[in-house]
Scaffold this motif. Structure first.
Motif: not given
Length: 426
Positions: A50-53, A230-238, A367-371
């Motif tokens: 899902f992080g890869s998406i 970085w933070t925006m992308a992580v927050a939006v995805t996760w 997002p990918l690294l977070t996943g």
């Protein structure tokens, strides 16, 4: 110093349309995170998959940002913005089809990112065509507010659509909104009196881009911008999944929490943008009004991000989230205004596009690294804590670098063959 003329009704109309442009832009981004649990369950995805998406969205995000940045100095804004929104709307509408599977989701996230990558810089470039330099911080902040409003209004609406009509319906809704905006823009959009020229004036200095891109203002903007994206992308995805999977909050309630934080964030961003404009009008340097003020906002958000996974739940969590995921976003508007000081209008679109594009490469990894971090951790809570701590560290470092390096007047003086005193007193 005399007050500048008030913006015209046409300028206000254009700015309002551009704010709506950014609202829809962020609704498009938000829908993936809100529908994430349903998508994962429906398609049988791991956290890493899902992080890869989420990261696929950024595959062409930066490349298109640079390309469209150069086009923005040559192609009329009315046509350029319409094309971007048509492409991203089509990408969303495809996912509304029942036959669209994982492959279609990956491909359309790439095309969506390609169309939305240039959005913020191009919207700022268009808005700056209607406002003089010292009045640009507030319009740019309003565009950032548009993104926050897209989350504040869109998250509860899209959550209801997801739970009652399915996740595909939420994608289709955002696509329809984009089509409606395009029709309005084609009827009312255009460029203002401060828009870029097709060719430079005879006395305009030709500064190589390699000199522009090595100025402290650009480097400081890149440092804090990378951390912010970085933070925006992580927050939006996760972030919606963090609230659901760690705190056990239902999707619709999680969307309301996200909306509430963005409403407060809008107040923060408007206040910071207004403060920057007042500082500039009062004769303060752009270093303090844009660099130090913007960098401090990023640092504050970074420190708050460290607390997100440490304060427990309830009101304390909501309060920390209000600061962590909103205050630092004010930097994006101030960064655009600071960068616009470095170059004449004929190169403004390219510079804004390049810097925004390079900074946004963070979204391809976050997002990918977070996943992967969540998958590898002993518990979900521990995984999200490690991931959020990484974003916090990036924001604190990036904000400090921005405050130290962003000095638009000094950098413009170093680039301009005119006497430095003439530039600094401008």
């Amino acid at each position: 110093m005399a007050d500048p003329p008030a913006p015209t009704r046409r300028a206000r109309t254009i700015l309002a349309l551009l704010v709506l442009f950014m609202m829809i832009n962020f609704m498009d981004k938000t829908v993936l995170g809100l529908a994430g649990k349903h998508i994962r369950d429906d398609l049988g995805l791991s956290d890493t998959a899902f992080g890869s998406i989420g990261s696929a969205f950024y595959l062409l995000f930066s490349v298109s940002g640079i390309v469209v940045g150069f086009l923005a100095d040559r192609v009329p804004a009315r046509r350029l913005l319409a094309v971007l929104v048509v492409v991203w709307s089509a990408s969303q509408l495809v996912i509304g089809l029942p036959a669209a599977g994982l492959g279609a989701l990956l491909v359309t996230r790439v095309t969506l990112g390609a169309a939305e990558g240039p959005a913020f810089a191009t919207a700022n470039h268009t808005a700056f065509g209607w406002f003089p330099d010292r009045d640009r911080a507030l319009p740019s902040s309003l565009l950032t507010v548009g993104g926050a409003a897209g989350v504040a209004i869109g998250a509860p609406l899209l959550a209801v659509v997801v739970t009652r009509f399915g996740w595909r319906a939420a994608f289709a809704l955002t696509g329809v909104l984009g089509v409606l905006w395009t029709l309005a823009w084609l009827g009312l959009g255009g460029e203002g009196p401060y828009a870029s020229r097709t060719e430079p004036a005879p006395d305009e200095p030709r500064v190589p881009y390699r000199r522009l891109l090595t100025r402290g203002t650009v480097l400081g903007g890149l440092a804090a911008g990378f951390a912010g994206f970085w933070t925006m992308a992580v927050a939006v995805t996760w972030l919606p999944q963090y609230l659901q999977r760690v705190h056990g909050i239902a999707l619709e309630k999680a969307s309301l929490i996200a909306a509430g934080t963005q409403v407060v964030g809008i107040a923060f961003m408007l206040a910071i943008g207004y403060a920057s404009t007042r500082m500039m009008r009062a004769g303060r340097t752009s270093r303090s009004a844009r660099g130090v003020l913007g960098g401090a906002a990023v640092v504050v958000s970074g420190l708050a991000t460290l607390l997100v996974t440490r304060v427990g739940g309830g009101a304390a969590l909501i309060l920390v989230m209000m600061i962590a995921f909103t205050v630092g976003n004010a930097f994006f508007g101030l960064m655009q205004a600071a960068l616009s000081e470095l170059v004449p209008a004929s190169r403004r679109g390219a510079l804004l596009g390049i810097v925004t594009a390079v900074a946004s490469t963070a979204g391809a990894f976050g997002p990918l690294l977070t996943g992967a971090i969540v998958d590898a951790a002993a518990t979900r809570a521990a995984g999200f804590q490690h991931a959020f701590d990484l974003g916090a560290a990036l924001m604190v470092c990036g904000g400090l670098l921005a405050a130290a390096l962003i000095r638009p007047s000094r950098d413009r003086a170093a680039l301009d063959p005119a006497p430095a005193s003439a530039v600094l007193t401008h």
